[in-house]
Design a protein around this motif. Structure first.
Motif, PDB file in Angstrom:
ATOM      1  N   ARG A   1      10.128   6.130  -0.372  1.00 52.86           N
ATOM      2  CA  ARG A   1      10.778   7.364   0.075  1.00 52.86           C
ATOM      3  C   ARG A   1      10.698   8.429  -1.017  1.00 52.86           C
ATOM      4  N   LEU A   2      10.894   8.001  -2.257  1.00 50.33           N
ATOM      5  CA  LEU A   2      10.773   8.914  -3.391  1.00 50.33           C
ATOM      6  C   LEU A   2       9.392   9.572  -3.399  1.00 50.33           C
ATOM      7  N   ARG A   3       8.359   8.775  -3.095  1.00 51.35           N
ATOM      8  CA  ARG A   3       6.986   9.310  -3.104  1.00 51.35           C
ATOM      9  C   ARG A   3       6.609   9.959  -1.775  1.00 51.35           C
ATOM     10  N   GLY A   4       7.549   9.993  -0.819  1.00 50.14           N
ATOM     11  CA  GLY A   4       7.241  10.567   0.498  1.00 50.14           C
ATOM     12  C   GLY A   4       6.251   9.720   1.268  1.00 50.14           C
ATOM     13  N   GLU A   5       6.317   8.383   1.044  1.00 56.20           N
ATOM     14  CA  GLU A   5       5.325   7.507   1.666  1.00 56.20           C
ATOM     15  C   GLU A   5       5.965   6.394   2.502  1.00 56.20           C
TER      16      GLU A   5
ATOM     17  N   TRP B   1      11.071   3.400 -13.836  1.00 56.46           N
ATOM     18  CA  TRP B   1      11.284   4.702 -14.465  1.00 56.46           C
ATOM     19  C   TRP B   1       9.995   5.532 -14.418  1.00 56.46           C
ATOM     20  N   ALA B   2       8.846   4.840 -14.555  1.00 57.63           N
ATOM     21  CA  ALA B   2       7.566   5.562 -14.524  1.00 57.63           C
ATOM     22  C   ALA B   2       7.320   6.136 -13.126  1.00 57.63           C
ATOM     23  N   LEU B   3       7.695   5.355 -12.099  1.00 55.09           N
ATOM     24  CA  LEU B   3       7.555   5.859 -10.729  1.00 55.09           C
ATOM     25  C   LEU B   3       8.417   7.103 -10.531  1.00 55.09           C
TER      26      LEU B   3
ATOM     27  N   GLY C   1       8.433  -8.354  -7.425  1.00 51.92           N
ATOM     28  CA  GLY C   1       8.890  -6.995  -7.123  1.00 51.92           C
ATOM     29  C   GLY C   1       9.989  -6.551  -8.074  1.00 51.92           C
ATOM     30  N   VAL C   2      10.970  -7.416  -8.290  1.00 54.47           N
ATOM     31  CA  VAL C   2      12.088  -7.055  -9.169  1.00 54.47           C
ATOM     32  C   VAL C   2      11.588  -6.863 -10.605  1.00 54.47           C
ATOM     33  N   ALA C   3      10.719  -7.776 -11.055  1.00 49.95           N
ATOM     34  CA  ALA C   3      10.188  -7.660 -12.422  1.00 49.95           C
ATOM     35  C   ALA C   3       9.375  -6.374 -12.566  1.00 49.95           C
ATOM     36  N   TYR C   4       8.557  -6.080 -11.568  1.00 57.63           N
ATOM     37  CA  TYR C   4       7.721  -4.876 -11.629  1.00 57.63           C
ATOM     38  C   TYR C   4       8.588  -3.609 -11.666  1.00 57.63           C
ATOM     39  N   LEU C   5       9.590  -3.570 -10.790  1.00 56.95           N
ATOM     40  CA  LEU C   5      10.405  -2.350 -10.713  1.00 56.95           C
ATOM     41  C   LEU C   5      11.288  -2.183 -11.949  1.00 56.95           C
TER      42      LEU C   5
ATOM     43  N   PRO D   1      -0.526   1.811 -13.456  1.00 59.64           N
ATOM     44  CA  PRO D   1       0.453   0.776 -13.049  1.00 59.64           C
ATOM     45  C   PRO D   1       1.466   1.319 -12.041  1.00 59.64           C
ATOM     46  N   ALA D   2       1.775   2.613 -12.174  1.00 63.23           N
ATOM     47  CA  ALA D   2       2.757   3.195 -11.267  1.00 63.23           C
ATOM     48  C   ALA D   2       2.118   3.636  -9.952  1.00 63.23           C
ATOM     49  N   ARG D   3       0.824   3.778  -9.922  1.00 67.40           N
ATOM     50  CA  ARG D   3       0.185   4.240  -8.687  1.00 67.40           C
ATOM     51  C   ARG D   3      -0.394   3.061  -7.924  1.00 67.40           C
ATOM     52  N   ILE D   4      -1.514   2.549  -8.403  1.00 69.36           N
ATOM     53  CA  ILE D   4      -2.175   1.482  -7.645  1.00 69.36           C
ATOM     54  C   ILE D   4      -1.363   0.189  -7.713  1.00 69.36           C
ATOM     55  N   GLY D   5      -0.688  -0.030  -8.859  1.00 66.40           N
ATOM     56  CA  GLY D   5       0.135  -1.242  -8.992  1.00 66.40           C
ATOM     57  C   GLY D   5       1.208  -1.299  -7.918  1.00 66.40           C
ATOM     58  N   PHE D   6       1.877  -0.181  -7.704  1.00 64.43           N
ATOM     59  CA  PHE D   6       2.941  -0.129  -6.701  1.00 64.43           C
ATOM     60  C   PHE D   6       2.356  -0.276  -5.294  1.00 64.43           C
ATOM     61  N   ASP D   7       1.234   0.387  -5.044  1.00 57.36           N
ATOM     62  CA  ASP D   7       0.603   0.276  -3.715  1.00 57.36           C
ATOM     63  C   ASP D   7       0.271  -1.177  -3.385  1.00 57.36           C
TER      64      ASP D   7
END
Lengths: 195, 265
Positions: free
Chosen positions: B30-34, B147-149, B138-142, B168-174
């Motif tokens: 939602r933050l990224r509008g996606e 903060w980077a996201l 997911g929890v470890a990644y976030l 890491p914040a772009r493709i990693g999250f996707d």
């Protein structure tokens, strides 16, 4: 040692947007980039930050200098559950020195603040981020009188603490009050500075 | 005892892990509008699972592969056609592929129906394990990249100007979202998974006084509504996906009508 040295630099996006420009920025100095709309001032800042393209010339940043960059686009915070404190923490900006009309409402969501408070907090989050080199693109935009009045000494104080500040603004009074010197950016003939 | 594990605890725990994970991911989407990415990756994952069943390979692998491939292609597709049309396009692609596979291959028809209805009560042991692995990942990644996201969404130029790696914040999250959604549609159904990604974060955005509290409110709402839906569907012998979506929708109406909007003071 200068915090930024620029020599005969030509910058742009897909094609050169400005005529060659040269200047040095010393620690503690506030330098204004002036020029009409579309001259390429913001494009130059982007190129110096490594985001836009440098076509020729030289740009040397002090390798120890961290960069803070405020663009004209302010953070999109509408509907976002983010408090003022959290915004400052995100950029590691200190709240010390904030005016009372802001420091008292740092726990509130940004989208519950007034437009002027929001703008100033967004600016503060970059102005006070740990950095030795600051690029500020139109920092006085959308600020109310109280914001502009507080910004002038805050900029001075930031420079006094050792930061070199490169600033773009269209407000001549603001530039005259804040900056040590100004340098004109001239557009490259037949250029389009937009990305 | 084993039967009790099969019938109750295995689906219950699988869904609980997803009910905690999906709202967290939904906050950042939602933050990224996606937010619509959830529907796109979910539906592509469903098509992948059906294709895998037709080819005789494990459905979980097929779903993950298809969904991850869609996420991996996203940067290239965005460069090709910038704008908001990408996720609806992927969703429609996945939807048509799923329906055509189900309509033409009798062997996959049953799975097709399960993916739309969300048959949580028939999840396998592998899916239970995968749900907990995804939750931990997911929890470890976030915790590490959250903060980077946020910074990349709020001050993208400041982020890039500092020379911090954005991948890491772009493709990693996707990739994380795609893998989670591929797994979630196989347990909760396409719409059940989407409802968990969309509704609790939406409510948290409206009601939470800060990001920190939103990180707490969204998974809590997801977990509570999931628990209620699980009991309702089990006792009334109903497909789980629609009951979950309905419970979340009614919760949203209720909280938005009577809830206190997010102000600290």
């Amino acid at each position: 040692m200068s915090v930024l040295e620029v020599e005969a630099l030509v910058a742009g996006w897909r094609q050169p947007a400005i005529r060659p420009i040269s200047f040095c920025l010393e620690p503690g100095e506030i330098l204004a980039l002036t020029g009409p709309n579309g001259a390429g001032k913001s494009t130059l800042l982007m190129a110096l930050a490594g985001i836009g393209q440098i076509f020729s010339g030289r740009c040397v940043k002090n390798p120890k200098a961290r960069l803070g960059f405020l663009t004209q686009a302010r953070p999109p915070i509408a509907g976002l559950p983010l408090s003022g404190k959290e915004l400052l923490a995100l950029t590691q900006a200190s709240p010390a020195g904030l005016p009372p009309w802001l420091s008292n409402c740092l726990d509130q969501r940004l989208d519950r603040l007034s437009g002027g408070q929001r703008q100033y907090l967004a600016l503060w989050s970059v102005l006070q981020t740990p950095a030795e080199l600051l690029f500020l693109d139109e920092p006085a935009n959308h600020l109310d009188q109280a914001g502009i009045a507080h910004l002038r000494p805050a900029l001075r104080q930031r420079a006094k603490a050792g930061a070199g500040i490169l600033l773009v603004s269209h407000a001549p009074d603001f530039l005259r009050d804040c900056c040590d010197r100004a340098i004109a950016v001239e557009p490259c003939p037949c250029s389009n500075p937009r990305p | 005892m084993e039967l009790q594990l099969e019938l109750f605890w295995r689906p219950c725990l699988t869904g609980a892990a997803l009910a905690l994970l999906l709202p967290l991911l939904g906050l950042y989407l939602r933050l990224r509008g996606e937010s619509w990415a959830a529907l796109a990756y979910g539906q592509i994952g469903a098509a992948g699972a059906l294709g895998a069943l037709a080819l005789g390979i494990p459905t979980l692998l097929g779903g993950l592969a298809a969904s991850l491939m869609a996420a991996g292609c996203k940067p290239r597709l965005e460069r090709w056609q910038p704008g908001a049309g990408l996720f609806p396009l992927l969703f429609l692609l996945g939807w048509s592929a799923s329906l055509l596979l189900a309509a033409n291959l009798p062997a996959v028809e049953g799975l097709g129906a399960a993916l739309f209805e969300g048959q949580l009560y028939f999840v396998s042991r592998e899916m239970l394990g995968a749900a907990f692995v995804m939750l931990a990942l997911g929890v470890a990644y976030l915790r590490r990249t959250g903060w980077a996201l946020l910074l990349l969404s709020l001050h993208p130029v400041l982020f890039l100007a500092r020379g911090m790696p954005a991948w890491p914040a772009r493709i990693g999250f996707d990739l994380l979202v795609a893998a989670s959604l591929a797994l979630a549609v196989m347990c909760l159904g396409v719409m059940g998974a989407f409802a968990l990604v969309f509704i609790p974060p939406w409510l948290a955005f409206v009601l939470a006084p800060s990001w920190r509290k939103a990180l707490f409110i969204a998974p809590l709402l997801g977990f509570l509504t999931y628990s209620l839906a699980f009991v309702l569907a089990l006792y009334n012998d109903q497909p789980f996906g629609p009951i979950l979506a309905l419970t979340l929708t009614l919760t949203a109406f209720l909280l938005l009508s009577f809830g206190k909007r997010g102000t600290e003071n």
